[in-house]
Design an enzyme around this catalytic site. Structure first.
Site, mmCIF file in Angstrom:
data_model
loop_
_atom_site.group_PDB
_atom_site.id
_atom_site.type_symbol
_atom_site.label_atom_id
_atom_site.label_comp_id
_atom_site.label_asym_id
_atom_site.label_seq_id
_atom_site.Cartn_x
_atom_site.Cartn_y
_atom_site.Cartn_z
ATOM 1 N N CYS A 41 0.838 -1.195 0.000
ATOM 2 C CA CYS A 41 0.000 0.000 0.000
ATOM 3 C C CYS A 41 0.878 1.251 0.000
ATOM 4 O O CYS A 41 2.000 1.239 0.480
ATOM 5 C CB CYS A 41 -0.898 0.021 1.229
ATOM 6 S SG CYS A 41 -2.074 -1.331 1.334
ATOM 7 N N GLY A 42 0.327 2.336 -0.516
ATOM 8 C CA GLY A 42 1.013 3.614 -0.468
ATOM 9 C C GLY A 42 0.265 4.563 0.454
ATOM 10 O O GLY A 42 -0.959 4.671 0.384
#
Length: 669
Positions: free
Chosen positions: A53-54
């Site tokens: 995830c960012g």
């Protein structure tokens, strides 16, 4: 859910037109290979490709609101596209979103057009709610919302339909069917909300009562067509099952110049352990998270178990309206967000609550101050760690920060500019800044916290915030007065072993095999090390085996499914702890009251017969521990059919013992 299938991974392509400072040279179409990634070139090698995830945020440290902060947040989000996932449908993402401060001028003018005059900022709240597309269901849910607001003594001000443009979304039937109708509700503070903290507590109650009422309407199942995304007087969340660029394109509010904030917290999701959905996109009400909570099942179970012992002067009798803290089926981040919000609304500061949930490695840290060690040791009995890998960004609209778990296995870099902005993201370059404008650049380190207080207009260092919290109370003296450590108690002669049964009979009764004794136990006894082998095991799991197995073989530890290296408890003892607590847990919302409750600490999880006798022999009156031993054997002639009856009887006896004042139960064969 298992890791994403290769077909889905292949459908995801890296964008090369995002103007990020860290972007590589453009990649020609012929340079791509079948997997959807560029061929090896320069310093790039597709074999090193790893996704997660960012997460990122941009904030003005002095709290100055502007539309540019919102635009910058969306720009960071688009440059985190490669950290998300795409299904076989290239227009379907795992989820993305943005959390901002409430844009007061924007909402004031929008509601004035409806004839609604909003109170001054901080005295009204905005809730963003996912609704069904059925008009009759929308009206029903709106009525429930108005009723609950009135019942909780707050003022209903009005609804607003959120304008959206879904032209960028996939036209596939299953995508269109999940798109919610978006409604915002405006709530004014009631007379019993003497402060903003009181008002936020009331809003928390309203949301929980609302969710529980609709949950009960659905027959005890969490409804799929109603979800309160956020409800606060400080912040609001816009999110959904998007690709990163679709967030700003979908929600028209975000492109309005009047839409201003000093904070923009963004997230691009790669759903590893749950299916993607609108409600599971980040940010949540207080956090956005990159990683996995590996201890989730235990964390959720302990939060549920606390319902019997939690009380709070801040909530009074209303605390019963908060249960359950988390619903079954929520993601790890949703459960973490629920726990954090519960602690903050229960009176803890944001930083204090985060330190409780994600403590740094303290037990084996020789360089940590004694007062900070005492802080963590004291809170270990109050709250078990929510262990990652985790990089968590958090905010309540007044402060914003981020922390890494003790292992530090998720990246988070930040920089400060000369115009009082702070930019944090999963990687550098998500928001390009000329080098001469940068005052400071660094990275989050394992167990460390980055905290920005926008009311004070400054960064509060990890050392400063933790020293202040650790020195606030005399944690060491509290521990010295209340803590019993099993290993330090006087030895007690264990009960005599039975001598009328042969060793072989006892080994067979307890499910030991010749393989256990020859290949596992003998090497451990002679070398002091666990035997290592390179062969896999093809034996069926205990629950599906027709052989008698040891009790512990029925239990397996859950681990997240991606990107996590194995932990070696011997060579990585700095970040590992085997400490556990036996006996009742203190009231988690009575922070100082826990200093009066006795606690029994065990430094490793294996209890010998002598250890059990120590526990049984603790001075009951003085130390407030009363032990009851329950027999859980049953007639062997009854076979497996006798076990359910025995378990029911055991549960009844254990419950009766607890009601009778016993607080440690020993199960004995």
């Amino acid at each position: 859910m298992t890791n994403k299938p290769q077909a889905d991974i292949a459908a995801a392509t890296l964008t090369t037109d995002c103007p990020t400072a860290a972007a590589a040279a453009p990649v020609s179409a012929k340079a791509r290979f079948a997997g959807g990634l560029p061929e090896r070139q320069g310093l790039y090698d597709p074999a090193n490709e790893h996704d997660a995830c960012g997460v990122g945020f941009v904030a003005h440290m002095k709290g100055v609101k502007s539309h540019q902060i919102v635009k910058d947040g969306l720009f960071i989000l688009e440059n985190l596209t490669h950290r998300g996932a795409v299904g076989a449908d290239p227009l379907m993402g795992d989820g993305a979103g943005i959390l901002v401060q409430i844009p007061d001028r924007f909402f004031r003018e929008e509601m004035a057009a409806q004839g609604v005059t909003l109170p001054k900022a901080g005295e009204y709240a905005v809730g963003h709610i996912f609704m069904p597309r059925d008009p009759s269901r929308i009206e029903h849910y709106k009525k429930v919302i108005v009723d609950v607001i009135g019942e909780e003594g707050q003022q209903f001000l009005g609804f607003r339909d959120v304008p959206v443009d879904n032209s960028s979304l996939s036209k596939a039937p299953d995508i269109a069917a999940t798109e919610p109708h978006h409604v915002q509700v405006f709530i004014g503070a009631g007379r019993d909300a003497a402060s903003n903290a009181d008002f936020e507590r009331k809003l928390f109650l309203i949301r929980k009562v609302l969710s529980n009422r609709i949950y009960d309407e659905g027959g005890g199942k969490e409804t799929q067509d109603f979800y309160p995304v956020s409800l606060s007087s400080s912040t609001i969340v816009y999110k959904g099952m998007f690709l990163a660029y679709q967030v700003g394109a979908y929600y028209k509010d975000l492109s309005d110049p009047r839409f201003e904030s000093a904070v923009a917290l963004v997230h691009q999701r790669f759903s590893t352990n749950t299916f993607p959905s609108w409600k599971l996109a980040h940010p949540y009400r207080m956090v956005a998270h990159n990683g996995e909570i590996n201890t989730l099942r235990g964390n959720v179970n302990w939060m549920a178990a606390r319902q019997a012992s939690v009380s709070s002067a801040l909530f009074g009798d209303d605390i019963s309206k908060l249960w359950p803290i988390s619903y079954e089926g929520q993601s790890d981040t949703a459960c973490f967000d629920n726990a954090l919000e519960f602690l903050v609304r229960g009176g803890y500061s944001m930083a204090h609550a985060v330190m409780m949930l994600i403590p740094e490695a303290w037990a084996g840290n020789q360089s940590m101050s004694a007062e900070r060690k005492a802080f963590y040791e004291y809170h270990a009995a109050l709250m078990e760690p929510w262990d990652g890998p985790a990089a968590v960004a958090f905010t309540d609209g007044k402060q914003i920060g981020a922390t890494l778990d003790r292992n530090g296995l998720r990246p988070a870099r930040y920089l400060v500019t000369d115009d009082d902005r702070i930019i944090m993201a999963s990687e550098a370059g998500t928001l390009p800044v000329p080098e001469e404008r940068i005052v400071k650049k660094w990275r989050l380190q394992p167990g460390k916290m980055l905290l920005i207080d926008m009311e004070k207009g400054a960064i509060i260092s990890d050392e400063e915030v933790k020293h202040e919290l650790a020195a606030k109370h005399p944690y060491r003296s509290w521990l010295d007065r209340t803590q019993l450590i099993l290993e330090e108690l006087k030895p007690v002669e264990p009960r005599a072993l039975r001598r009328d049964v042969s060793l072989l009979d006892r080994q067979q009764a307890f499910g030991y095999t010749s393989e256990d004794t020859k290949l596992l136990m003998s090497p451990m006894a002679t070398t002091g090390q666990e035997a290592i082998g390179s062969m896999g095991t093809d034996t069926p799991i205990s629950a599906m085996s027709d052989k008698s197995k040891l009790l512990y073989t029925y239990f397996k530890q859950n681990f997240a499914q991606v990107t996590n290296p194995p932990i070696d408890p011997i060579r990585e003892e700095l970040v590992m702890s085997l400490v556990s607590f036996i006996g009742p847990r203190p009231n988690i919302l009575d922070h100082e009251g826990a200093a009066r409750a006795k606690r029994l600490e065990v430094r490793q999880p294996i209890l010998t017969n002598g250890d059990l006798e120590k526990i049984r022999s603790i001075g009951h009156t003085e130390d407030r521990f009363d032990t009851k031993t329950l027999d859980f054997t049953y007639d062997v002639e009854r076979g497996a059919e006798g076990m359910p009856e025995m378990l029911d009887r055991l549960c009844e006896r254990a419950e009766s013992a607890v009601r009778g004042g016993y607080n440690i139960i020993v199960l004995s064969h």
